[in-house]
Design an enzyme around this catalytic site. Structure first.
Site, PDB file in Angstrom:
ATOM      1  N   ARG A   1      46.531  35.883  36.214  1.00  0.00           N
ATOM      2  CA  ARG A   1      47.097  36.990  36.164  1.00  0.00           C
ATOM      3  C   ARG A   1      48.232  37.714  36.642  1.00  0.00           C
ATOM      4  NH1 ARG A   1      41.759  36.735  35.454  1.00  0.00           N
ATOM      5  NH2 ARG A   1      40.756  37.256  36.608  1.00  0.00           N
TER       6      ARG A   1
ATOM      7  N   GLU B   1      47.824  45.329  33.711  1.00  0.00           N
ATOM      8  CA  GLU B   1      46.299  45.417  32.213  1.00  0.00           C
ATOM      9  C   GLU B   1      45.763  46.921  32.408  1.00  0.00           C
ATOM     10  OE1 GLU B   1      45.543  41.267  32.186  1.00  0.00           O
ATOM     11  OE2 GLU B   1      43.744  42.281  31.728  1.00  0.00           O
TER      12      GLU B   1
ATOM     13  N   HIS C   1      44.672  39.493  26.469  1.00  0.00           N
ATOM     14  CA  HIS C   1      43.734  38.761  28.193  1.00  0.00           C
ATOM     15  C   HIS C   1      42.443  37.600  27.634  1.00  0.00           C
ATOM     16  CE1 HIS C   1      42.420  38.640  32.442  1.00  0.00           C
ATOM     17  NE2 HIS C   1      41.890  37.845  31.739  1.00  0.00           N
TER      18      HIS C   1
HETATM   19  C1  DGY Z   1      38.840  35.290  34.147  1.00  0.00           C
HETATM   20  O1  DGY Z   1      37.321  34.578  33.617  1.00  0.00           O
HETATM   21  O2  DGY Z   1      39.298  35.434  35.477  1.00  0.00           O
HETATM   22  C2  DGY Z   1      39.310  36.150  32.993  1.00  0.00           C
HETATM   23  O3  DGY Z   1      40.279  35.826  33.080  1.00  0.00           O
HETATM   24  C3  DGY Z   1      38.055  36.709  32.409  1.00  0.00           C
HETATM   25  O4  DGY Z   1      38.037  37.940  33.871  1.00  0.00           O
END
Ligand code: DGY
Length: 328
Positions: free
Chosen positions: A243, A272, A290
Site C-alpha cells: 500500500r 491513489e 495497482h
Molecule cells: C488487495 O487485494 O488488497 C489488492 O491490493 C486489491 O485491493
C-alpha cells in the site's frame, strides 16, 4: 418453503463467471457500469443490503457503517487488504468483515519480482528507447543496470506474500533479510536462509533492495518515513506492491529526484489514483497502476472466495476469511 436469498450489493464489476454465480446464489445487485460508488451511494447500499461486497475503491468508514440497516451482517471484501474498511466500527455493529487471502499471493509475488527486475535492469527505460526509435546499436556502456544475484534483499512484512516473494528472490540469488513483528518459524527460516531483523532501522541501512509487503494499518502508516528513508543506502532500490501509505511518498520522490536513492518500483501510491508528479518524470522509477493481483485467474479466485464467505455465512456458519480487528 422458499428460503429468502440474501440481498448482496456488489460495488464494482467483477469477472463474468463470478457475477453470474452470484446472481444464481443470491439476490445480487451488480454494478454493470463499474463506476465507483460515492460515499452517499455506499451508505444507501449499506442501508438496503444483507451483504456488501466492496473493493479497495470503496471507503467503508464509520459514516457508511452508521448508515447500515439492521439487516447488514456481512461485508465480504473483494481483496485481501482491508485498510479501506473501518473493521472496528463494523465489529461494534455486529457486522462480520471477510477478505480474500491466499489466492492472490503468487500473482502479487510474481509482479513484485517483476518490478524489482524492471527497476534494477531498466526494463521500461529500454523498452521506451525502442518505441521512441532510439536504438542505434549495442554499446558496452549503455543502459547499464544493477546485478540482482548476490545482493541483499530486505523484506518488510513476512506474511504470505513476503514469503512467496522471498522464494522467488532466492531463485534469483538474493540473500533474504526481513523485518516482521516476530520471526517466522524455523522451517521457513531454514528454507529461505532468511535473516531476521527486529530493528527495521538496522536492516534498512544494510540492504541493496527493499520490498514493502506488510499490510497498511495505523501502525504501518509511513513506516518508511523521511527519517527511515535517509537510512537506506543511495544505491538501493525500493519496491512496493503493498500500500502506498506505508511510504512517505513525498519524501521518497524528493530523494529519488536528488538521486539519494537509485530507483523504485511502485505498484501502489499514497493518494491513489493520484501519483506524485515528481515520480512521473523520473526514469529510475517504474510505475504500475495497482495491478499486482491483476490476473484473470486471480480475480476469478478472489470472486470465488467472496462467494464462499457469503455462502458460509448464509448457512449459519462462521465465514472462513473473517478479519479480526485486534489483529490489524
Ligand atoms: C488487495 O487485494 O488488497 C489488492 O491490493 C486489491 O485491493
Amino acid at each position: 418453503m422458499a428460503v429468502r436469498k440474501p440481498k448482496v450489493v456488489v460495488t464494482r464489476r467483477l469477472p463474468d463467471p463470478v457475477e453470474t454465480r452470484m446472481r444464481e446464489l443470491f439476490d445480487t445487485e451488480l454494478n454493470i457500469d463499474d463506476a465507483p460508488m460515492t460515499a452517499d451511494e455506499l451508505a444507501a447500499a449499506a442501508a438496503r443490503a444483507d451483504v456488501l461486497a466492496p473493493t479497495i475503491t470503496d471507503r467503508i468508514d464509520a459514516r457508511v457503517i452508521a448508515a447500515a440497516g439492521e439487516r447488514l451482517k456481512l461485508i465480504a471484501n473483494f481483496g485481501v487488504g482491508v485498510d479501506h474498511i473501518d473493521v472496528a466500527a463494523a465489529t461494534e455493529r455486529g457486522i462480520t468483515v471477510t477478505n480474500t487471502p491466499g489466492v492472490l499471493t503468487d500473482d502479487t509475488a510474481d509482479l513484485t519480482m517483476g518490478l524489482l527486475m524492471a527497476a534494477a535492469r531498466r526494463v521500461v527505460e529500454g523498452s521506451d528507447v525502442i518505441h521512441a526509435g532510439g536504438f542505434h546499436g549495442w554499446s558496452p556502456t549503455w543502459m547499464l543496470g544493477r546485478r540482482i544475484g548476490g545482493k541483499r534483499l530486505g523484506i518488510i512484512g513476512m506474511g504470505r506474500i513476503g514469503q512467496a516473494f522471498a522464494r522467488r528472490a532466492r531463485a534469483f540469488g538474493l540473500a533474504i533479510h526481513y523485518h516482521n513483528r516476530k520471526p517466522v518459524g524455523a522451517r521457513i527460516t531454514e528454507e529461505l536462509e532468511a535473516t531476521y531483523w527486529d530493528s527495521l532501522d538496522q536492516m534498512l541501512a544494510r540492504m541493496d533492495f527493499i520490498s514493502v509487503n506488510c499490510p497498511h494499518t495505523p501502525a504501518t502508516y509511513h513506516l518508511l518515513s523521511a527519517r527511515r528513508l535517509k537510512l537506506i543506502r543511495p544505491h538501493a532500490i525500493i519496491v512496493n506492491t503493498a500500500r502506498g501509505e506505508i511510504i512517505d511518498e513525498d519524501a521518497l520522490a524528493a530523494m529519488l529526484e536528488k538521486r539519494e536513492l537509485a530507483g523504485a518500483g511502485l505498484d501502489v501510491f499514497e493518494h491513489e489514483p493520484a501519483v506524485n508528479p515528481k515520480l512521473l518524470s523520473l526514469p529510475s522509477v517504474v510505475l504500475l497502476p495497482h495491478m499486482s493481483s491483476a490476473t484473470i485467474e486471480g480475480r476469478v479466485d478472489m470472486g470465488e472466495k467472496v462467494i464462499v464467505n457469503i455462502r458460509t455465512w448464509m448457512d449459519g456458519h462462521k465465514p472462513p476469511d473473517r478479519v479480526i480487528s485486534s489483529m490489524l
